[in-house]
Every structure is written in C-alpha cells, then in structure tokens.
Design a protein around this motif. Structure first.
Motif, PDB file in Angstrom:
ATOM      1  N   SER A   1      46.168  35.000  51.093  1.00  0.00           N
ATOM      2  CA  SER A   1      45.515  34.289  50.216  1.00  0.00           C
ATOM      3  C   SER A   1      45.118  32.972  50.817  1.00  0.00           C
ATOM      4  O   SER A   1      44.205  32.207  50.435  1.00  0.00           O
TER       5      SER A   1
ATOM      6  N   ARG B   1      40.244  35.104  50.715  1.00  0.00           N
ATOM      7  CA  ARG B   1      39.296  34.451  49.607  1.00  0.00           C
ATOM      8  C   ARG B   1      38.157  35.333  49.306  1.00  0.00           C
ATOM      9  O   ARG B   1      37.738  35.175  48.123  1.00  0.00           O
TER      10      ARG B   1
ATOM     11  N   ARG C   1      39.462  37.670  46.843  1.00  0.00           N
ATOM     12  CA  ARG C   1      40.240  37.320  45.748  1.00  0.00           C
ATOM     13  C   ARG C   1      41.574  37.617  45.584  1.00  0.00           C
ATOM     14  O   ARG C   1      42.287  37.895  44.665  1.00  0.00           O
TER      15      ARG C   1
END
Length: 506
Positions: A39, A45, A48
């Motif tokens: 993350s 990113r 997600r």
C-alpha cells in the motif's frame, strides 16, 4: 563447543516444525504484511492495495502477470525510482537468463527478500539436515562447495547493482556462513566460467580433506567433477574428497543424473537433498530422508497461489486458488507474491502436491516447457524419467539433452527428436531409443495413444552430438555458467536447429 554450535545452527528446525503443523495462518500473516507494504508503493496505489484488503478483492484488483507484464514496473526500479514495487530503493537485482525468453530477467532483491526468504530458508535447510543426521554428519567441521553462475556484479546507473542470484547471495551472506563454504570468494566471483573452472579445481584440490558436500546445479557439478577426475586420475570423487557426505541440488531435475552421480559418488552414505529455489525465491526443500517430496515453505515472505494447468492453458487466470484449496495429484502453475515486490507473478513452474498434511510437492516442469505438437502432452518429468530408464537399460549416462518435434509432412509421420550429449554413450543406440520410447509410453497415456500403431507419432529419433556442444550453444547465447539451463522440451525446432548446426561445425 561443537555441541553448542550444532544446537545453535539447528535452532531454526523448531520453527519449521511449527510451520508443518499449522501452515495456513502463516500464509494469512504474509498476505497481510505484503498488502501493508504494498500500500506504500506506486504499484499498490495503482491497484488500490490497502492493509485490510481481503484475498478476494486482492485477486480481483491485481491481475496475474508474467515477467514481461511486470517489466515496466521493474524498469522504473532499475532506473532508481523509489517505492515502485516495494517501499524504498531497491539496490540489488538478480539477473536471470531464464529458459523461455531470450531477454535477461532482472528480479528485485530488497533486503526483506534476502532476510525473510533466501537466507531464512537456507538456515532452515541446514538446520533440517543437521537434525536428521545429527549422529552421522561432519557438516560443521568441513566446507561445502558452492557452484554458482557468472558471479560478476554489474551496475545499472548510480543506484542499482545486479548479478546472478548466487553473486548477490555471496555478496550479502552473513560472515558466519562464509566459514563453511569453498572456494574462496575471489574465485567464486570470477565472471567467466572458462577461467573459473580450472581455478576452482586447483583451489578445491588444496583442501581435499575439508570438503564435506556441495550445493549446485547437477549439470555444472558434473563438469566440475569431470575436471577434478581428469586432474587427479581418480576412479571416483570419494577418492578426491574422502569426507564427502551430501549434495544439495536444484535448478534442474536430478532424475536424469542419478546414475551418473552414483558413479561419481559410489557410496550409500552420500546423501542427496533437492531444493527448489530460484531468483524469485526459495520455495521448498526436501525435509525427509529417502523421500523426494519437497516441503513448501509457507513462512518465508511469499504468498502462494495455484493456477490449475487446465486453466492456464485456457488463459483463465482468474481461477487461481489459495493454498487451502489445492488438491493432491493436480498440476498447478505457481503464482507468487513476494517481499521482492513481485505481485501475483507467474513464475513459469508447474508443481503437483503429493500431500496437504503437511504441504509437500514435486516440481513437474515449466508452463512453456512441454511438447504437445501431436496432442501427446509430454511434460518435463516424463522426459527426464524416460532418460533415466533408458540409461539404466543401456548403461549410458547423459550430460545434457533437449527434445523437439519433427512435424508431420506428406509421406512422413511426426516424431520427437532427442538431441543428446552423452558422457557414456550406449553400445546400442537403437536399444537406448527403444527403452526411452517404452518408458514414455508407460508413463504417459496420451503419448502411448499417439504412438499406437505408429500412425500419428513415430518412434523417437535419437541424435547424438559431440562433447561440449551444449556448452558452446549456451556460450553463444551468453548463458554459459552454473545457473543457466538447456531447455528440455520445446514445441518448435528453434533450439534444436541451432544446436544441430553447432554440432556439424564441431
């Protein structure tokens, strides 16, 4: 003192015992850790990733990828960008020539990959050996020969360095473990195999009584052993290294080499332990005496998924399964997510579980290394078992081989062409070919059906090539060295034609 040292080195075995007893929580732990680290990255990113993401959401949001698919992200890390696939800069990369793609692969090796995977697994491998054979081993009183590939360390810009996995591991290896390996680093790190082989032989012969084992690829180990026998004129390697007790082998199947190594090391006290490691990770090793099954390492920085081979062949990558859903006897393509920043990465190996309590497996072959030109679906394990049976039937021993189809043409049946470099050739090549064919028909019902009546598929065509042909082919492709392998099976004739062309020039 030796008792204390044994106790310390064997300590990781208790951790391995806990992993065998209850493996699934370890996989859940590592998925959570990987998502937490992921993350923080550009890749995370873009996909997600969050620390609390469920496995089902992870499968949906992150597609299964090959090296070629992941390379644009790896390239950014190679160029010095931080937080791409793993938090921070990645300073080390393992360069792997691979066996199914001409372009070198650069596999990220951040510190967590080395610590949690490669080095931890190696510690537990040696702890297992010392525990299993604690009353009959001198491993800690001697040295283990380590054979790697081209150990040259090269730079990619100001930030990144790369080399064969063995080079990176040697460069980062804890000093304590360097005490138990040979030859010295200045020889092990030589980049050219042609220079390293004689230097290695000279160095090892100066410490004959210290050598107790070897870790390496069977193909290149055979080359080293032949050089040592040539120099010493010994009948076998136990005359050279009288304390030799164990060969840790990996990278290629040991099946075709078993009879050859029994001649090199003609003693029942010599042990053979298979390991399943690659640039991408250290995944399994043999943890039982006299059993060839490999224990899957589930607490070593890797989250595993398994794609049924039938799904892989249909391109149905969404059908991957977690560890708890696998079945004994089914063939799977291995998918890994690692502390090296490889996310749902299709490594290219196929495996088959022989047990789920604990999870033990065997390596079947490669997703791209099989022959199915006529619907026969011959896997690498079939070919290697057939080579072994033919060697046993004829007294031959094989240095290397590759197989390709001879396609159906008007007036000519299809066939498999086996290009083989022998160490000890059979006295009757036709008898060797018959034994090869007989074992393949016994092992593989699809092959047997195609061979029925010689209608669709003719008998195997065995072509011998001179000593050194495969080495020249690897050298021509820039792959000569300890971790590079000759592709065993192919559905086209590219490799075979190149090798045969070299053989005619010899």
């Amino acid at each position: 003192m030796w008792g204390l040292l044994h106790a310390l080195v064997r300590r990781p075995y208790r951790r391995l015992a806990a992993m065998r007893e209850n493996p699934l929580p370890f996989q859940q732990k590592w998925l959570a850790y990987l998502l937490r680290q992921g993350s923080k990255t550009h890749f995370g990113r873009a996909h997600r990733l969050t620390p609390t993401l469920s496995y089902e959401a992870f499968r949906t949001q992150v597609p299964v990828r090959s090296y070629e698919d992941l390379y644009p992200w790896i390239e950014q890390a190679l160029q010095g960008e931080r937080d791409v696939l793993w938090p921070g800069f990645v300073r080390w990369f393992a360069r792997s020539s691979g066996t199914t793609n001409d372009r070198s692969k650069f596999i990220p090796l951040p510190p967590q990959s080395l610590r949690y995977n490669h080095f931890q697994a190696a510690k537990e491998l040696f702890a297992t050996y010392l525990t299993l054979y604690r009353h009959d081993t001198h491993l800690l009183a001697g040295k283990i020969i380590s054979i790697g590939g081209s150990h040259q360390i090269s730079h990619v810009g100001p930030h990144a360095r790369y080399g064969d996995l063995s080079a990176v591991l040697l460069a980062q290896m804890p000093a304590f473990y360097r005490l138990f390996r040979a030859p010295e680093l200045k020889i092990a790190l030589l980049p050219r195999w042609e220079e390293k082989l004689p230097r290695m032989a000279e160095a090892l012969l100066r410490q004959r009584k210290a050598i107790v084992g070897l870790a390496g690829v069977p193909t290149w180990t055979a080359v080293l052993f032949e050089e040592l026998l040539r120099r010493t004129r010994a009948a076998h390697l136990l005359e050279v290294f009288p304390r030799f007790e164990v060969f840790f082998h990996g990278a290629v199947s040991f099946t075709p080499y078993e009879s050859l190594f029994q001649r090199y090391l003609p003693s029942p006290r010599v042990r053979y332990l298979e390991i399943y490691n690659a640039s991408e990770g250290f995944f399994a090793f043999q943890d039982q005496p006299d059993q060839k099954d490999l224990l899957l390492l589930v607490d070593h920085g890797v989250f595993y998924e398994f794609l049924p081979l039938s799904s892989f062949e249909r391109g149905a990558f969404e059908e991957t399964l977690p560890l708890e859903a696998v079945r004994v006897g089914e063939t799977y393509a291995l998918v890994i997510t690692t502390t090296g920043g490889l996310w749902r990465y299709l490594i290219g190996d196929t495996i088959r579980f022989v047990s789920t309590r604990p999870y033990r497996l065997r390596i079947v072959g490669r997703t791209r290394h099989y022959i199915n030109a006529f619907g026969e679906e011959v896997m690498v394990e079939n070919a290697e078992a057939a080579i072994r049976a033919a060697c046993e039937a004829s007294g031959a021993s094989v240095r290397d081989f590759t197989v390709a189809p001879v396609y159906l043409e008007q007036g000519r049946r299809g066939a498999h062409q086996w290009v083989i470099e022998f160490i000890t050739p059979p006295s009757d090549l036709a008898h060797f070919a018959e034994a090869l064919d007989r074992e393949l028909r016994r092992l593989n019902s699809d092959y047997d059906a195609k061979r029925e009546g010689d209608l669709a598929l003719g008998p195997p065509q065995v072509v011998t090539v001179p000593t050194g042909t495969f080495d020249r082919w690897l050298a021509q492709r820039g792959r000569l060295g300890g971790q590079n392998k000759v592709p065993r099976l192919s559905n086209d004739r590219t490799y075979v034609e190149e090798i045969l062309a070299l053989a005619t020039l010899a």
